[in-house]
Structure formats: structure tokens, C-alpha cells
Design an enzyme around this catalytic site. Sequence first.
Site, mmCIF file in Angstrom:
data_model
loop_
_atom_site.group_PDB
_atom_site.id
_atom_site.type_symbol
_atom_site.label_atom_id
_atom_site.label_comp_id
_atom_site.label_asym_id
_atom_site.label_seq_id
_atom_site.Cartn_x
_atom_site.Cartn_y
_atom_site.Cartn_z
ATOM 1 N N LYS A 75 0.814 -1.217 0.000
ATOM 2 C CA LYS A 75 0.000 0.000 0.000
ATOM 3 C C LYS A 75 0.846 1.266 0.000
ATOM 4 C CE LYS A 75 -4.442 -1.650 1.584
ATOM 5 N NZ LYS A 75 -5.442 -1.727 2.658
ATOM 6 N N ARG A 135 -3.633 -9.805 5.224
ATOM 7 C CA ARG A 135 -4.016 -9.834 3.808
ATOM 8 C C ARG A 135 -2.816 -9.391 2.979
ATOM 9 N NH1 ARG A 135 -6.261 -6.317 0.218
ATOM 10 N NH2 ARG A 135 -7.812 -7.151 -1.224
HETATM 11 C C1 8Y7 Z 1 -8.143 -4.085 2.267
HETATM 12 C C2 8Y7 Z 1 -9.235 -4.865 1.855
HETATM 13 C C3 8Y7 Z 1 -8.381 -3.807 0.146
HETATM 14 C C4 8Y7 Z 1 -7.807 -4.085 3.642
HETATM 15 C C5 8Y7 Z 1 -9.629 -5.630 3.986
HETATM 16 C C6 8Y7 Z 1 -5.494 -3.030 -1.524
HETATM 17 C C7 8Y7 Z 1 -10.390 -5.275 -0.308
HETATM 18 C C8 8Y7 Z 1 -6.748 -2.263 -1.520
HETATM 19 N N1 8Y7 Z 1 -7.616 -3.446 1.186
HETATM 20 N N2 8Y7 Z 1 -9.970 -5.631 2.700
HETATM 21 N N3 8Y7 Z 1 -9.376 -4.674 0.526
HETATM 22 N N4 8Y7 Z 1 -8.583 -4.867 4.467
HETATM 23 N N5 8Y7 Z 1 -10.322 -6.361 4.870
HETATM 24 O O1 8Y7 Z 1 -4.456 -2.347 -1.613
HETATM 25 O O2 8Y7 Z 1 -6.907 -3.411 4.127
HETATM 26 O O3 8Y7 Z 1 -5.455 -4.253 -1.466
HETATM 27 S S1 8Y7 Z 1 -8.224 -3.265 -1.505
#
Ligand code: 8Y7
Length: 273
Positions: A220, A254
Site C-alpha cells: 500500500k 491480507r
Molecule cells: C483491504 C481490503 C483492500 C484491507 C480488507 C489493496 C479489499 C486495496 N484493502 N480488505 N481490501 N482490508 N479487509 O491495496 O486493508 O489491497 S483493496
Amino acid sequence: MLDCNGRSLDLSAPRVMGILNITPDSFSDGGRFFSLPAAIDQAARMVEEGAAILDVGGESTRPGAADVPVEQELERVVPVVEALASRFPVPISVDTSKPAVMEAAVAAGAGLINDVQALRAPGALELAASLKVPVCLMHMQGKPRTMQANPQYQDVVAEVRDFLLERAKACEAAGIRREAILLDPGFGFGKTLAHNCRLLDQLDQLTSLGYPVLVGMSRKSMIGAMLDRPTGERLYGSLAAAVIAVRAGAVLVRAHDVRPTVDAVTVAHAVSR
Ligand code: 8Y7
């Protein structure tokens, strides 16, 4: 052990959620994993590398992204969920805020609902409870299209914690068990670098609430800003952030880079015990 639509997710030690992004303009994969065979290959690799769960999303949530119509999201997500659920033993998480997509994805085999809107869409909370799968409630200030314009908080840690606690209580009132409610501070979602740093530094304020905590910082812009690096060069920074989160009690990370993240969280956890 969490029951994710018949598959188990063991959060007694920290695990990694592999990111499979199938939106053409997706955050850092540039749409490389859009075709079904490519999505399956990428998923196979993440499972082999130790992902405990795979996250599939058809609605781009990157800053500035526009809304995706429900038909298009269904078209993108359902075949991928079906293909992955029939091939791999791990639970499949569906990243969506739309009740129709949640319902179709769970029918296709998804075992967790990952909602960046924390089930605030009309009908989403009741539907998620009726589907009997765990949910991840994420904090976001504003909407993806405009959220990075001017994020403001009096006390970011308290505001994120209070918001998530309110949403978690609403889920419990709707019949979702406490263990099946994951909380996520939503790094980068309506937050400046300083806000993200405070949330990570004080993550124990969230993990101490007693719900499992998920974090997503992989590649990020907060990592990019600290290092002055483009997305392809943020792995080591992302691992450092993952280690800090796990030391503070996060149980699900994640991430795009599954094997390195599994190693990092395993070491962090081994030291914590
Ligand atoms: C997150 C996310 C994204 C996060 C959760 C990216 C879908 C942006 N970021 N879901 N999603 N937490 N739970 O950079 O931080 O992956 S999208």
C-alpha cells in the site's frame, strides 16, 4: 476454528489471506490476473505458498475508483469463486459490499464476507447473518472515489475502534457469533500516512477488544510513502508492517506475497508465544 461454509480457518496462530484481484484496474496487479485460468494459477500458487484463505474481489476499492454495477460484479466474481472453491481446500473470502454479490458468492462456495463498508449497505448485515459465514468489518472514512482527498480525525485510533465496536455489536445483535466477526482498521481507506502509522502503532487498542483482527497493508501507499518506492518494490516494507501487526495481536494478514508473509508472521508469532 472458524467454520467458513464448510471449510475451516484456524486462527489460533496468525495466518495469511492471499489477495486475488480480478478487477482490470486493480490496485497493484494491473489486471494481470483477470482471466479465469490466470486466476486459478495465481490461486494455486498462493495455496501452495501457505495461504490459509483467498480473498476474491470484483469491485475496485483503490483510491479514486468508480462504483461497479452489481451485474458486472456478479459476472466477475461468481465464476472465480466457483472455480476456486471447487479446486482448492482453503476457504474463499469474497470482497464485496453488495448483498446480491454476497448471496451469490456464498452459494458458489465462498466462506467469508470481507466488506470494506462493514455491512452498512441496506440489507447487508441481515443477509450476512443469514448466510452463516464469518464477516470482516473494515473501517473506511468516506467512499473510495474521494476518501484520500482530505481525511480528518480528532483521534483516529478511538474513532476507528468505536466505529468497529458499534458495527460488531450490530452483527452480534443480528446473530453472528463474536469469534466470527473480524475487525480491520482499513489501512489507507480515508487515512493519511500519519493516521495509518498511529493505527499500526496502537493496534493493540483494537486487538484488545476480543475480536480477531485482520490487517491489510501489503504494497500500500503507506509503505510506498515511508520508503519512497513504487508498488513492485514494497515487499520488505510490507513484511515489516505485518510483523508489527502480528506482535500487536493481529491474526490474519491480507497480502499479495504469500510465502514471504507466512514466514514473517510465523517468526513474529514464534517469538510472541
Ligand atoms: C483491504 C481490503 C483492500 C484491507 C480488507 C489493496 C479489499 C486495496 N484493502 N480488505 N481490501 N482490508 N479487509 O491495496 O486493508 O489491497 S483493496
